[in-house]
Write an enzyme that holds these catalytic residues in place. Structure first.
Site, short mmCIF file in Angstrom:
data_model
loop_
_atom_site.label_atom_id
_atom_site.label_comp_id
_atom_site.label_asym_id
_atom_site.label_seq_id
_atom_site.Cartn_x
_atom_site.Cartn_y
_atom_site.Cartn_z
N LYS A 224 0.32 -22.60 -8.50
CA LYS A 224 0.65 -24.00 -8.82
C LYS A 224 1.32 -24.05 -10.18
CE LYS A 224 -1.99 -25.74 -5.37
NZ LYS A 224 -2.00 -24.45 -4.68
N GLY A 225 2.27 -24.92 -10.31
CA GLY A 225 2.91 -25.09 -11.62
C GLY A 225 4.23 -24.36 -11.77
N CYS A 226 4.61 -23.60 -10.74
CA CYS A 226 5.91 -22.95 -10.78
C CYS A 226 6.90 -23.81 -10.01
CB CYS A 226 5.87 -21.58 -10.12
SG CYS A 226 4.89 -20.40 -11.02
N GLN A 227 8.12 -23.92 -10.56
CA GLN A 227 9.12 -24.73 -9.89
C GLN A 227 9.60 -24.03 -8.62
OE1 GLN A 227 12.65 -25.52 -12.07
NE2 GLN A 227 12.72 -27.64 -11.42
N SER A 228 9.74 -22.72 -8.70
CA SER A 228 10.07 -21.97 -7.49
C SER A 228 8.77 -21.47 -6.88
CB SER A 228 11.02 -20.83 -7.81
OG SER A 228 10.71 -20.27 -9.05
#
Lengths: 408, 144
Positions: free
Chosen positions: B52-56
């Site tokens: 969670k928290g990654c754009q990709s």
């Protein structure tokens, strides 16, 4: 038609003259925000240096001057979109707030259970979510017009969705993600036959196309200053007088009242009824310079220049192995959305940035549209009046290099 | 004896220093590193392995062998894959305590923030956090 002197235009935009990552900046993110000419930047500074004052009720010279300049912008905007009168121009924070204002006031007052709101598949989230919120509250139903593979609205499907239940058609004039220009005149006519009100999202069209709200006969038009060479955090809501008058206020506070007592408050006339609190005075005043900048060049000349860039870019990019265009409508503003076979748009964007080229990557706040095409996102290059063929050549040679990684 | 976390970080700093200030070659290099990550099992490409928290999208799994934590990861973007391959190179095959104590100074030293921008930097921080959380879980289990 005179062709534009692009070098002279570029000289008016200080930000363009810099290097990014050791390369000359190529700014192709104009659909996100355009750069600002010196006249706009100077007007902002001059307001604070010479005229800063609160407007509309001050009994002194500075307040009077600031009020005059502020209202001059309203008059310029009236002419810019050919509204009937100044008071049909309401200042907001931007397109998003303009749409929210209509949904929260007009929508809440007039929509009821079972009514329908019609939008299209290519709407920006700002023209989806406020209506979804309104539907949740009122029991109205959101209907979505489908589009074809090229990114054009399927007109017959649109007509099928229209009925006497349709109370609002909220439609984007030009798609931010694909560039598609929608046949809004015909759509407005069809919607009016069913008695629907029409809101036009003009965020992407006002900088490229002639807009005449009386000829279009739209009820509302929403757009942002910052996509029109003007300051950020400022937008416009145009509304027909007869509608604005019957709509309840959006926010309560100063400016928007006629008289306040603890028993009863009466509201100000339009447009002030919708402009509670001290407005964004400096940016409104500077916005007039942006309108003047566009008017001096002429929208026809701007469009001609941008169309030429678009054709040139599409032709050159289409030669590249692995180039996948997204959105190939016949009628487009100067936006090229694409992917590179086998590559994520983020990676393409980062590599273009390494070459000094600013583009946007991702879903462009149009997730349902991306889902329609089965895509996570695209790379979007969008051109403005100060861009050149040489800059497109720079982008194309970078894209060739990038595409080769996965398309040998 | 394997190289220490510090030694590996210094090795990475040396490699990146050869690339100098050229952002393009640095990005190409990061992508190349991503290409060298071992194949990620298709069955693990599931929602619960997404960080969670990654754009990709980034998938991360772990296993424990001889009290050491091994990481396996994948991403839908090549640059992100390259970034996580660097983290794996530094942190995989270590004891939980080593992972938890690791000061990952190489990220700043190689100028990662400038290369990947602020949004991806948040993503990178999320990856590190997740790796440390796994280490903490194993440590708790080992001490139980």
């Amino acid at each position: 038609m005179m062709s534009l002197n692009v070098e002279k235009i570029r000289a008016e935009f200080p930000v363009l003259h810099q290097e990014v990552n050791g390369k000359p900046l190529v700014y192709f993110d104009n659909a996100a925000t355009t750069q600002k000419p010196k006249s706009v930047i100077d007007a902002l500074g001059n307001y604070y240096k010479l005229d800063n004052s609160n407007i509309h009720r001050g009994a002194h010279t500075l307040a009077d001057r600031a009020t005059r300049y502020f209202e001059d912008t309203r008059t310029a905007l009236k002419a810019f979109i050919n509204a009937k009168e100044d008071s049909e121009i309401i200042f907001t924070k931007g397109t998003t707030e303009s749409i929210n204002l209509v949904a929260s006031t007009f929508g809440r007052k007039f929509l009821k259970q079972g009514d329908e709101i019609l939008i299209s598949t290519m709407e920006h989230h700002a023209n989806i979510v406020p209506w979804q919120m309104l539907c949740e509250e009122s029991g109205a139903v959101l209907k979505v017009i489908p589009i074809d593979e090229s990114g054009e609205i399927i007109f017959e499907e649109f007509e099928k969705l229209l009925s006497e239940k349709t109370k609002i058609l909220a439609i984007v004039h030009a798609s931010n993600a694909l560039g598609t220009i929608n046949p809004v005149k015909e759509m407005i006519q069809a919607a009016k036959k069913q008695g629907a009100k029409v809101l036009l999202d003009g965020a992407q069209s006002t900088s490229h196309l002639h807009i005449d709200v009386q000829e279009l006969d739209c009820d509302f038009l929403c757009f942002s200053a910052h996509k029109l060479f003007g300051p950020t955090g400022l937008g416009v809501l145009y509304g027909k007088r007869e509608l604005l008058e019957v709509m309840p206020p959006y926010q309560g506070g100063g400016e928007m009242i006629k008289e306040v007592s603890f028993d009863k408050t009466t509201y100000n006339e339009i447009p002030f009824k919708f402009e509670a609190g001290t407005p964004n005075i400096a940016d409104v005043i500077a916005f007039k310079k942006a309108i003047e900048f566009i008017n001096t060049l002429g929208k026809d000349a701007i469009k001609q220049h941008e169309d030429a860039l678009l054709d040139y870019a599409v032709n050159a990019l289409s030669e590249i192995k692995g180039f996948i265009p997204v959105g190939t409508a016949r009628d487009k503003v100067s936006v090229v959305s694409f992917n590179i076979n086998g590559m994520h748009p983020f990676d393409v964007g980062v590599m273009l940035d390494a070459n000094g080229i600013a583009v946007r990557t991702g879903h462009h706040c149009t997730q349902p549209l991306m889902q329609r095409f089965g895509l996570e996102g695209t790379v979007r290059a969008s051109f403005s009046v100060y861009n050149t063929q040489t800059e497109i050549d720079q982008m194309v040679s970078s894209v060739i290099k990038i595409a080769k990684i996965k398309n040998k | 004896m394997n190289s220490s976390i510090k030694e590996i970080q210094d090795e990475i700093i040396d490699e990146f220093s050869i690339l100098g200030d050229d952002k393009e070659s640095t990005i190409f290099y990061i992508m190349e590193l991503g290409g060298k990550l071992p194949e990620f099992p298709e069955k693990d490409r599931v929602e619960e392995n997404i960080i969670k928290g990654c754009q990709s999208k980034v998938w991360l799994t772990t296993k424990e062998e001889n009290d050491q934590v091994h990481f396996l990861a994948d991403s839908n973007t090549d640059i992100t894959k390259g970034l996580i391959s660097l983290l794996i190179r530094v942190l995989s095959g270590r004891k939980p305590k080593e992972i938890l104590d690791a000061d990952l100074y190489f990220i700043d030293k190689i100028g990662m923030g400038n290369i990947i921008g602020s949004q991806r930097s948040n993503g990178l921080a999320a990856m590190i956090k997740q790796m440390k959380l796994y280490a903490l879980a194993y440590q708790t289990k080992q001490n139980a």
